[in-house]
Design a protein around this motif. Structure first.
Motif, mmCIF file in Angstrom:
data_model
loop_
_atom_site.group_PDB
_atom_site.id
_atom_site.type_symbol
_atom_site.label_atom_id
_atom_site.label_comp_id
_atom_site.label_asym_id
_atom_site.label_seq_id
_atom_site.Cartn_x
_atom_site.Cartn_y
_atom_site.Cartn_z
ATOM 1 N N GLN A 42 4.360 -1.956 4.526
ATOM 2 C CA GLN A 42 5.501 -1.663 3.666
ATOM 3 C C GLN A 42 5.152 -1.649 2.180
ATOM 4 O OE1 GLN A 42 8.540 -0.772 4.853
ATOM 5 N NE2 GLN A 42 7.550 -0.877 6.861
ATOM 6 N N ALA A 43 4.076 -2.320 1.811
ATOM 7 C CA ALA A 43 3.744 -2.458 0.394
ATOM 8 C C ALA A 43 3.554 -1.113 -0.284
ATOM 9 C CB ALA A 43 2.499 -3.320 0.233
ATOM 10 N N ALA A 44 2.902 -0.180 0.409
ATOM 11 C CA ALA A 44 2.624 1.123 -0.182
ATOM 12 C C ALA A 44 3.885 1.970 -0.324
ATOM 13 C CB ALA A 44 1.596 1.874 0.653
ATOM 14 N N LEU A 45 4.964 1.560 0.337
ATOM 15 C CA LEU A 45 6.200 2.331 0.275
ATOM 16 C C LEU A 45 7.103 1.884 -0.869
ATOM 17 C CD1 LEU A 45 7.050 2.358 4.098
ATOM 18 C CD2 LEU A 45 5.510 3.853 2.814
ATOM 19 N N GLU A 89 -14.798 -4.182 8.069
ATOM 20 C CA GLU A 89 -14.452 -3.205 7.039
ATOM 21 C C GLU A 89 -13.462 -2.168 7.564
ATOM 22 O OE1 GLU A 89 -16.612 -0.213 3.813
ATOM 23 O OE2 GLU A 89 -17.813 -1.585 5.034
ATOM 24 N N SER A 90 -13.651 -1.734 8.809
ATOM 25 C CA SER A 90 -12.728 -0.742 9.369
ATOM 26 C C SER A 90 -11.350 -1.355 9.602
ATOM 27 C CB SER A 90 -13.280 -0.174 10.678
ATOM 28 O OG SER A 90 -13.230 -1.123 11.720
ATOM 29 N N ILE A 91 -11.290 -2.662 9.905
ATOM 30 C CA ILE A 91 -9.997 -3.343 10.072
ATOM 31 C C ILE A 91 -9.280 -3.444 8.733
ATOM 32 C CG2 ILE A 91 -8.910 -5.533 10.693
ATOM 33 C CD1 ILE A 91 -11.099 -5.908 12.788
ATOM 34 N N VAL A 92 -10.027 -3.755 7.678
ATOM 35 C CA VAL A 92 -9.425 -3.823 6.339
ATOM 36 C C VAL A 92 -8.858 -2.462 5.948
ATOM 37 C CG1 VAL A 92 -9.947 -4.092 3.880
ATOM 38 C CG2 VAL A 92 -10.781 -5.779 5.529
ATOM 39 N N ARG A 93 -9.630 -1.398 6.216
ATOM 40 C CA ARG A 93 -9.157 -0.054 5.861
ATOM 41 C C ARG A 93 -7.983 0.381 6.746
ATOM 42 N NH1 ARG A 93 -14.613 1.435 6.262
ATOM 43 N NH2 ARG A 93 -14.052 2.611 8.144
ATOM 44 N N GLY A 94 -8.141 0.193 8.055
ATOM 45 C CA GLY A 94 -7.170 0.756 8.979
ATOM 46 C C GLY A 94 -5.902 -0.045 9.136
ATOM 47 N N VAL A 95 -6.026 -1.370 9.207
ATOM 48 C CA VAL A 95 -4.856 -2.221 9.434
ATOM 49 C C VAL A 95 -4.242 -2.679 8.114
ATOM 50 C CG1 VAL A 95 -4.010 -4.355 10.479
ATOM 51 C CG2 VAL A 95 -5.753 -2.995 11.663
ATOM 52 N N TYR A 96 -5.085 -3.073 7.168
ATOM 53 C CA TYR A 96 -4.584 -3.636 5.910
ATOM 54 C C TYR A 96 -4.532 -2.607 4.781
ATOM 55 C CZ TYR A 96 -4.692 -8.269 7.958
ATOM 56 O OH TYR A 96 -4.443 -9.364 8.753
ATOM 57 N N GLU A 97 -4.878 -1.368 5.074
ATOM 58 C CA GLU A 97 -4.800 -0.289 4.089
ATOM 59 C C GLU A 97 -5.519 -0.648 2.788
ATOM 60 O OE1 GLU A 97 -0.827 1.190 3.641
ATOM 61 O OE2 GLU A 97 -0.413 1.097 5.786
ATOM 62 N N LEU A 109 -1.926 0.869 -3.946
ATOM 63 C CA LEU A 109 -1.760 2.241 -3.497
ATOM 64 C C LEU A 109 -0.446 2.786 -4.020
ATOM 65 C CD1 LEU A 109 -2.897 1.847 0.203
ATOM 66 C CD2 LEU A 109 -4.247 2.537 -1.768
ATOM 67 N N PRO A 110 -0.370 4.062 -4.345
ATOM 68 C CA PRO A 110 0.866 4.630 -4.857
ATOM 69 C C PRO A 110 1.927 4.699 -3.775
ATOM 70 C CG PRO A 110 -0.741 6.359 -4.436
ATOM 71 C CD PRO A 110 -1.456 5.066 -4.234
ATOM 72 N N ALA A 111 3.187 4.698 -4.217
ATOM 73 C CA ALA A 111 4.276 4.880 -3.267
ATOM 74 C C ALA A 111 4.144 6.252 -2.624
ATOM 75 C CB ALA A 111 5.618 4.767 -3.995
ATOM 76 N N ARG A 112 4.350 6.296 -1.285
ATOM 77 C CA ARG A 112 4.117 7.553 -0.586
ATOM 78 C C ARG A 112 5.414 8.207 -0.118
ATOM 79 N NH1 ARG A 112 -0.633 4.929 2.395
ATOM 80 N NH2 ARG A 112 0.869 4.482 4.024
ATOM 81 N N ARG A 113 6.392 7.377 0.238
ATOM 82 C CA ARG A 113 7.638 7.956 0.710
ATOM 83 C C ARG A 113 8.728 6.906 0.650
ATOM 84 N NH1 ARG A 113 4.639 6.646 5.193
ATOM 85 N NH2 ARG A 113 5.686 5.453 6.826
ATOM 86 N N ILE A 165 1.160 -10.679 -0.934
ATOM 87 C CA ILE A 165 1.854 -9.463 -1.360
ATOM 88 C C ILE A 165 3.328 -9.823 -1.517
ATOM 89 C CG2 ILE A 165 2.355 -7.043 -0.887
ATOM 90 C CD1 ILE A 165 -0.072 -6.922 0.887
ATOM 91 N N GLN A 166 3.772 -9.851 -2.742
ATOM 92 C CA GLN A 166 5.126 -10.297 -3.066
ATOM 93 C C GLN A 166 5.866 -9.190 -3.792
ATOM 94 O OE1 GLN A 166 5.429 -14.286 -4.730
ATOM 95 N NE2 GLN A 166 6.907 -13.556 -6.251
ATOM 96 N N GLY A 167 7.130 -9.044 -3.466
ATOM 97 C CA GLY A 167 7.965 -8.063 -4.138
ATOM 98 C C GLY A 167 8.932 -8.726 -5.098
ATOM 99 N N ASP A 168 8.950 -8.275 -6.357
ATOM 100 C CA ASP A 168 9.881 -8.782 -7.371
ATOM 101 C C ASP A 168 10.664 -7.619 -7.946
ATOM 102 O OD1 ASP A 168 8.681 -11.282 -7.044
ATOM 103 O OD2 ASP A 168 7.284 -10.963 -8.703
ATOM 104 N N ALA A 169 11.982 -7.713 -7.931
ATOM 105 C CA ALA A 169 12.822 -6.677 -8.517
ATOM 106 C C ALA A 169 12.543 -6.556 -10.010
ATOM 107 C CB ALA A 169 14.286 -6.988 -8.266
ATOM 108 N N ALA A 170 12.924 -5.416 -10.573
ATOM 109 C CA ALA A 170 12.595 -5.126 -11.973
ATOM 110 C C ALA A 170 13.169 -6.157 -12.932
ATOM 111 C CB ALA A 170 13.098 -3.729 -12.331
#
Length: 497
Positions: free
Chosen positions: A250-253, A295-303, A3-7, A470-475
Motif C-alpha cells: 500500500q505504501a507505493a499507492l 534480494e529477489s524477496i526484497v524486490r518482489g515482496v517488499y518492492e 517509490l512514486p504513487a502509481r494509482r 512505514i508510517q503514514g502521516d496526514a499533511a
C-alpha cells in the motif's frame, strides 16, 4: 528509497476503511476539535491481546500513546536516559534509582518509591514474566520515599536498559486491584487512557497536570484496524491522521509526502529446527541457506522497501556491520527431495508472500515444501514447541532493552524462552553468556557480534532481510514520532493543524 504513487486506491477499499473506522472518528472524516485544537486520530494494526495489560505486548500501545511511562528511556543509540527516575548508580548486584519529584498518576495520586516497587514487583513475580526479565531474578525495595533499590541474582550491567521496557511501566495502585492489570486512568504520561472499547477502539485525553508540560493535542482517538488496505485507505480518505504499519503493497499507492520509512531493528528470519526432522542435519540447513535469494524477496515482496540481511542485526544498528567479520559455515548437502514444512503467520501482510517465495526457492534446490500459514495467536505455541521444520518470523532484534543480547539469549540460548530453532549448542551458549555479562559500551558490542557469529555458524537461523517502519502521516500532522523501536508514536509534541 521511496517509490512514486502509481494509482489511486479503489473505491471499495475506501469504503472498507470508512466502515472499519466508523464510531471512533467523527462521521464526516474530519478530526474533532475544540478551543484548544484537534484530537489526533490514529489507526493501529493490532488490537489489544491482553486487555492492554502492561505485562503483555500491549504495553507497547500504552507507550506509543504516551500514557504509561518507565523509570528510564532510551536515546537513539540505545543508551539509558532519565524518565521517571532522574539518576541511578550501581553497587555490585544492586542499583539505586532516584525517583522524580512532582509526578502524579492520572488518578491524582503521587508517584513515590512505594508505587515504583509495587509495579516492578508485580512484573517480576508475574507468570509468565515480561520477556525483558527472561532469565533475570529481580527484586525492588524502597530505600526511602524517593529512592528505589533494584537487586538482581547476578551482576547485571543492563538493569537501566531493562527498566526502559514498556512492560515495566509504573502505574498507580488502582491498576493492580483486579485479577489483571488495568492501565485505565493509572499512568503518568501526557495523555490519560479514559476509555477502551474491547478490541475496537480506545480514547485518551490530555492530562494537564503532566510533569513534563502540557501536551499540544487535546487527546487521541485510536481505532484498531488489522486490515492494512483499510488503514492506508483511511489516510487517503482523511479519516485518520496517523497510520502505523502501512503494508509495503500500500505504501507505493500513497502520496510520497505522506509516507515515512525508517530502518528498524527487525529482521525477517527463517528459523530452522535443529533438534529433529530434516534440518537436524547441518548440511541440509546449509543447503536451505544457499537456496535462499533474499534480494529477489526484497524486490518482489517488499518492492525494495527493505534491506537485504548480512547478519541478524541490520542497519538500524550501524555498529553491527562495522564490527562483523565473515563466518565459517557447514557445506551444503543434497536435499534429495526431502519434505519440509514451513510455518508462518498472516498478521504481517508480507510473510505469507515471503513463504510462497521461499517455497519456490527451496523446491528449486531439491526440497519438497509444504506451507502452514495461520494467525499468529493460533500458531505461536506450535512454533515454540518445534512442530515445524522451519518457521518464518519477523523478529525485533533489540526487544525491550534496546540491546541485542536479550534477543540473542531469548531466541538461541539452550534455555531461551523463544528458541523456535530448538538450538542447544555449548559454543553459542558460551558466547551468549559472555555478551550478557559484558558492561555496556564497545566491549559489549564486540561480544554481541561474536554471539551473532556463533549463531550464524550453526545455520539455526537464516536472516533474509531487515524491515523498515512505514508510517503514514496526514499533511496536517506535526511532531509525530518515527521510532525504529516502535515505542513512540503520539507524544506531547504531536498535534494536528
Amino acid at each position: 528509497m521511496r517509490l512514486p504513487a502509481r494509482r489511486l486506491l479503489p473505491l471499495t477499499a475506501l469504503s472498507a476503511a470508512s466502515a472499519l473506522l466508523t464510531g471512533c472518528f467523527t462521521g464526516d472524516g474530519s478530526a474533532s476539535s475544540g478551543a484548544d485544537g484537534k484530537r489526533v486520530r490514529v489507526a493501529m494494526m493490532q488490537p489489544p491481546r491482553s486487555g492492554l495489560s502492561p505485562l503483555s505486548d500491549d504495553a507497547f500501545k500504552l507507550s506509543r500513546w504516551s500514557t504509561a511511562e518507565t523509570l528510564v528511556k532510551l536515546d537513539a543509540t540505545g543508551d539509558a536516559q532519565p524518565a521517571l527516575a532522574t539518576s541511578w548508580q550501581q553497587s555490585g548486584r544492586t542499583w539505586s534509582f532516584e525517583i522524580r519529584d512532582g509526578v502524579t498518576f492520572h488518578d491524582g495520586t503521587k508517584l513515590d518509591a512505594e508505587a515504583v516497587v509495587r509495579s516492578l514487583t508485580k512484573a517480576a513475580t508475574a507468570a509468565p514474566k515480561p520477556r525483558i526479565l527472561d532469565g533475570v531474578e529481580l527484586t525492588a525495595k524502597a530505600a526511602d520515599a524517593d529512592t528505589v533499590t533494584v537487586t538482581t541474582a547476578t551482576e547485571d550491567p543492563l538493569v537501566p536498559q531493562r527498566l526502559s521496557s514498556p512492560q515495566l511501566s509504573i502505574l498507580a495502585a488502582k491498576a493492580y486491584t483486579g485479577k489483571t492489570v488495568n492501565p485505565l486512568g493509572a499512568g503518568t504520561g501526557p495523555f490519560e487512557l479514559t476509555k477502551v472499547n474491547g478490541t475496537s477502539s480506545a480514547t485518551l485525553d490530555r492530562y494537564d497536570a503532566y510533569w513534563g508540560g502540557k501536551a499540544k493535542a487535546p487527546g487521541i482517538d485510536v481505532r484498531f484496524v488489522p486490515d492494512g488496505t483499510a488503514r492506508a485507505a483511511a489516510l487517503r480518505s482523511g479519516e485518520a491522521d496517523i497510520v502505523e504499519a502501512v503494508p509495503v503493497s500500500q505504501a507505493a499507492l500513497l502520496e510520497k509526502d505522506l509516507v515515512t520509512e525508517v530502518p528498524m531493528p527487525r529482521t525477517n528470519t527463517l528459523y530452522l529446527n535443529t533438534e529433529k526432522g530434516v534440518f537436524k542435519d547441518a548440511s541440509l540447513r546449509a543447503a536451505a541457506r544457499e537456496a535462499i535469494d533474499a534480494e529477489s524477496i526484497v524486490r518482489g515482496v517488499y518492492e525494495g522497501r527493505a534491506d537485504v540481511a548480512e547478519g541478524l542485526l541490520g542497519p538500524a544498528l550501524p555498529w553491527a556491520d562495522e564490527l562483523r567479520e565473515p563466518v565459517t559455515r557447514a557445506k551444503a548437502g543434497d536435499p534429495a527431495g526431502r519434505t519440509v514444512t514451513i510455518g508462518t503467520f498472516t498478521d504481517r501482510a508480507e510473510l505469507p508472500e515471503v513463504a510462497a517465495a521461499l517455497q519456490q526457492q527451496l523446491q528449486k534446490a531439491g526440497f519438497k515444501v509444504k506451507l502452514d500459514v495461520r494467525e499468529y495467536a493460533n500458531i505461536e505455541s506450535d512454533a515454540l514447541a518445534g512442530a515445524f521444520d522451519a518457521f518464518i518470523l519477523s523478529r525485533a532484534t533489540v526487544l525491550d532493552s534496546g540491546d541485542p543480547a536479550a534477543y540473542f539469549y531469548s531466541d538461541f540460548a539452550s534455555d531461551g524462552s523463544f528458541n523456535i530453532a530448538q538450538l542447544s549448542d555449548p559454543s553459542v551458549d558460551a558466547a551468549l553468556k559472555k555478551a550478557g555479562e559484558t558492561p555496556t559500551g564497545d566491549a559489549r558490542r564486540q561480544a554481541v557480534i561474536a554471539a551473532e557469529a556463533a549463531v550464524l555458524a550453526t545455520d539455526a537461523a537464516v536472516p533474509m532481510l531487515h524491515e523498515r517502519v512505514i508510517q503514514g502521516d496526514a499533511a496536517g500532522v506535526v511532531g509525530a514520532a518515527h521510532d525504529p523501536r516502535e515505542r513512540e508514536l503520539v507524544t506531547a509534541a504531536t498535534y494536528v493543524k
